[in-house]
Design a protein around this motif. Structure first.
Motif, PDB file in Angstrom:
ATOM      1  N   ASP A 125       0.838  -1.208   0.000  1.00  0.00           N
ATOM      2  CA  ASP A 125       0.000   0.000   0.000  1.00  0.00           C
ATOM      3  C   ASP A 125       0.869   1.253   0.000  1.00  0.00           C
ATOM      4  O   ASP A 125       0.604   2.213  -0.720  1.00  0.00           O
ATOM      5  CB  ASP A 125      -0.927   0.026   1.218  1.00  0.00           C
ATOM      6  N   TYR A 126       1.924   1.243   0.805  1.00  0.00           N
ATOM      7  CA  TYR A 126       2.824   2.393   0.878  1.00  0.00           C
ATOM      8  C   TYR A 126       3.458   2.676  -0.486  1.00  0.00           C
ATOM      9  O   TYR A 126       3.522   3.825  -0.925  1.00  0.00           O
ATOM     10  CB  TYR A 126       3.895   2.146   1.936  1.00  0.00           C
ATOM     11  N   LEU A 127       3.916   1.633  -1.169  1.00  0.00           N
ATOM     12  CA  LEU A 127       4.520   1.824  -2.493  1.00  0.00           C
ATOM     13  C   LEU A 127       3.502   2.356  -3.491  1.00  0.00           C
ATOM     14  O   LEU A 127       3.832   3.169  -4.357  1.00  0.00           O
ATOM     15  CB  LEU A 127       5.132   0.520  -2.996  1.00  0.00           C
ATOM     16  N   HIS A 135       3.033   6.145  -2.224  1.00  0.00           N
ATOM     17  CA  HIS A 135       4.227   6.984  -2.277  1.00  0.00           C
ATOM     18  C   HIS A 135       4.830   7.048  -3.681  1.00  0.00           C
ATOM     19  O   HIS A 135       5.456   8.021  -4.051  1.00  0.00           O
ATOM     20  CB  HIS A 135       5.270   6.463  -1.281  1.00  0.00           C
ATOM     21  N   LYS A 136       4.622   5.986  -4.452  1.00  0.00           N
ATOM     22  CA  LYS A 136       5.067   5.913  -5.842  1.00  0.00           C
ATOM     23  C   LYS A 136       6.570   6.136  -6.017  1.00  0.00           C
ATOM     24  O   LYS A 136       7.003   6.735  -6.984  1.00  0.00           O
ATOM     25  CB  LYS A 136       4.267   6.865  -6.724  1.00  0.00           C
ATOM     26  N   ASN A 137       7.363   5.621  -5.082  1.00  0.00           N
ATOM     27  CA  ASN A 137       8.814   5.711  -5.269  1.00  0.00           C
ATOM     28  C   ASN A 137       9.339   4.548  -6.100  1.00  0.00           C
ATOM     29  O   ASN A 137      10.517   4.486  -6.400  1.00  0.00           O
ATOM     30  CB  ASN A 137       9.548   5.823  -3.932  1.00  0.00           C
ATOM     31  N   LYS A 138       8.453   3.627  -6.458  1.00  0.00           N
ATOM     32  CA  LYS A 138       8.751   2.524  -7.373  1.00  0.00           C
ATOM     33  C   LYS A 138       7.614   2.476  -8.387  1.00  0.00           C
ATOM     34  O   LYS A 138       6.535   3.007  -8.147  1.00  0.00           O
ATOM     35  CB  LYS A 138       8.804   1.176  -6.635  1.00  0.00           C
ATOM     36  N   THR A 159       6.936  -3.166 -10.002  1.00  0.00           N
ATOM     37  CA  THR A 159       7.906  -3.435  -8.951  1.00  0.00           C
ATOM     38  C   THR A 159       7.213  -3.582  -7.600  1.00  0.00           C
ATOM     39  O   THR A 159       7.557  -4.466  -6.811  1.00  0.00           O
ATOM     40  CB  THR A 159       8.963  -2.316  -8.897  1.00  0.00           C
ATOM     41  N   ALA A 160       6.221  -2.727  -7.322  1.00  0.00           N
ATOM     42  CA  ALA A 160       5.462  -2.823  -6.065  1.00  0.00           C
ATOM     43  C   ALA A 160       4.743  -4.167  -5.970  1.00  0.00           C
ATOM     44  O   ALA A 160       4.755  -4.823  -4.920  1.00  0.00           O
ATOM     45  CB  ALA A 160       4.471  -1.667  -5.964  1.00  0.00           C
ATOM     46  N   ASP A 161       4.133  -4.593  -7.070  1.00  0.00           N
ATOM     47  CA  ASP A 161       3.404  -5.866  -7.072  1.00  0.00           C
ATOM     48  C   ASP A 161       4.349  -7.053  -6.936  1.00  0.00           C
ATOM     49  O   ASP A 161       4.068  -8.018  -6.217  1.00  0.00           O
ATOM     50  CB  ASP A 161       2.559  -5.997  -8.339  1.00  0.00           C
ATOM     51  N   LEU A 162       5.496  -6.994  -7.599  1.00  0.00           N
ATOM     52  CA  LEU A 162       6.490  -8.069  -7.471  1.00  0.00           C
ATOM     53  C   LEU A 162       7.042  -8.142  -6.049  1.00  0.00           C
ATOM     54  O   LEU A 162       7.291  -9.232  -5.517  1.00  0.00           O
ATOM     55  CB  LEU A 162       7.629  -7.870  -8.469  1.00  0.00           C
ATOM     56  N   LYS A 163       7.228  -6.981  -5.429  1.00  0.00           N
ATOM     57  CA  LYS A 163       7.711  -6.968  -4.044  1.00  0.00           C
ATOM     58  C   LYS A 163       6.687  -7.619  -3.123  1.00  0.00           C
ATOM     59  O   LYS A 163       7.054  -8.395  -2.241  1.00  0.00           O
ATOM     60  CB  LYS A 163       8.014  -5.545  -3.582  1.00  0.00           C
ATOM     61  N   LEU A 164       5.409  -7.340  -3.328  1.00  0.00           N
ATOM     62  CA  LEU A 164       4.377  -7.982  -2.521  1.00  0.00           C
ATOM     63  C   LEU A 164       4.449  -9.498  -2.676  1.00  0.00           C
ATOM     64  O   LEU A 164       4.418 -10.238  -1.689  1.00  0.00           O
ATOM     65  CB  LEU A 164       2.985  -7.478  -2.904  1.00  0.00           C
ATOM     66  N   LYS A 165       4.585  -9.964  -3.905  1.00  0.00           N
ATOM     67  CA  LYS A 165       4.658 -11.405  -4.151  1.00  0.00           C
ATOM     68  C   LYS A 165       5.864 -12.009  -3.429  1.00  0.00           C
ATOM     69  O   LYS A 165       5.756 -13.047  -2.774  1.00  0.00           O
ATOM     70  CB  LYS A 165       4.722 -11.682  -5.650  1.00  0.00           C
ATOM     71  N   ARG A 194      -0.494  10.875  -3.848  1.00  0.00           N
ATOM     72  CA  ARG A 194       0.968  10.726  -3.898  1.00  0.00           C
ATOM     73  C   ARG A 194       1.558  10.458  -2.516  1.00  0.00           C
ATOM     74  O   ARG A 194       2.412   9.628  -2.343  1.00  0.00           O
ATOM     75  CB  ARG A 194       1.595  11.985  -4.488  1.00  0.00           C
ATOM     76  N   VAL A 195       1.111  11.173  -1.511  1.00  0.00           N
ATOM     77  CA  VAL A 195       1.631  10.989  -0.169  1.00  0.00           C
ATOM     78  C   VAL A 195       0.456  10.739   0.757  1.00  0.00           C
ATOM     79  O   VAL A 195      -0.533  11.446   0.719  1.00  0.00           O
ATOM     80  CB  VAL A 195       2.428  12.223   0.300  1.00  0.00           C
ATOM     81  N   ASN A 196       0.564   9.733   1.584  1.00  0.00           N
ATOM     82  CA  ASN A 196      -0.523   9.330   2.477  1.00  0.00           C
ATOM     83  C   ASN A 196       0.012   9.170   3.886  1.00  0.00           C
ATOM     84  O   ASN A 196       0.027   8.096   4.423  1.00  0.00           O
ATOM     85  CB  ASN A 196      -1.116   8.016   1.950  1.00  0.00           C
TER      86      ASN A 196
END
Length: 121
Positions: free
Chosen positions: A62-64, A67-70, A74-80, A113-115
């Motif tokens: 959720d943070y990625l 924040h959209k720093n990736k 990449t965010a989905d692959l990191k979750l996996k 963008r920022v939460n």
């Protein structure tokens, strides 16, 4: 892990607020970050245990997204990968990942963008 459920007050669509930072690898969601712990539809997450490791993986995902720093992939692959590290089985892990890939585009583009907001004591 310190996550508190938000009760009452403004309904902003987020059920959980971090009362302490959460890290997975080199990525850290800061204190005050809000998450709905719902990277995929609830039906997909059925059978995935909500323990410290899986919750941390979802919070970081959720943070990625916010924040959209990736990039999104990449965010989905990191979750996996984080679900693998948390011991989630092959079928559930891939189901979560594929649902993020298929249905996550709208959430990615609608995410602010920022939460991060401070926690008031």
């Amino acid at each position: 892990m310190s996550i508190s459920a938000s009760i009452g007050g403004k309904n902003d669509g987020y059920k959980f607020h971090l009362t302490a930072p959460v890290s997975v690898g080199a990525i850290q969601a800061p204190r005050g970050f809000k998450s709905n712990l719902n990277s995929t539809p609830n039906s997909v997450f059925k059978g995935v245990p909500y323990n410290g490791d899986t919750v941390s993986a979802v919070v970081i995902h959720d943070y990625l997204y916010y924040h959209k720093n990736k990039d999104r992939k990449t965010a989905d692959l990191k979750l996996k990968k984080d679900l693998l590290d948390a011991g989630v089985g092959f079928l559930k892990r891939w189901s979560v990942y594929l649902n993020c890939r298929v249905f996550g585009n709208k959430r990615w583009h609608n995410a602010k963008r920022v939460n991060v907001s401070p926690i008031k004591r």
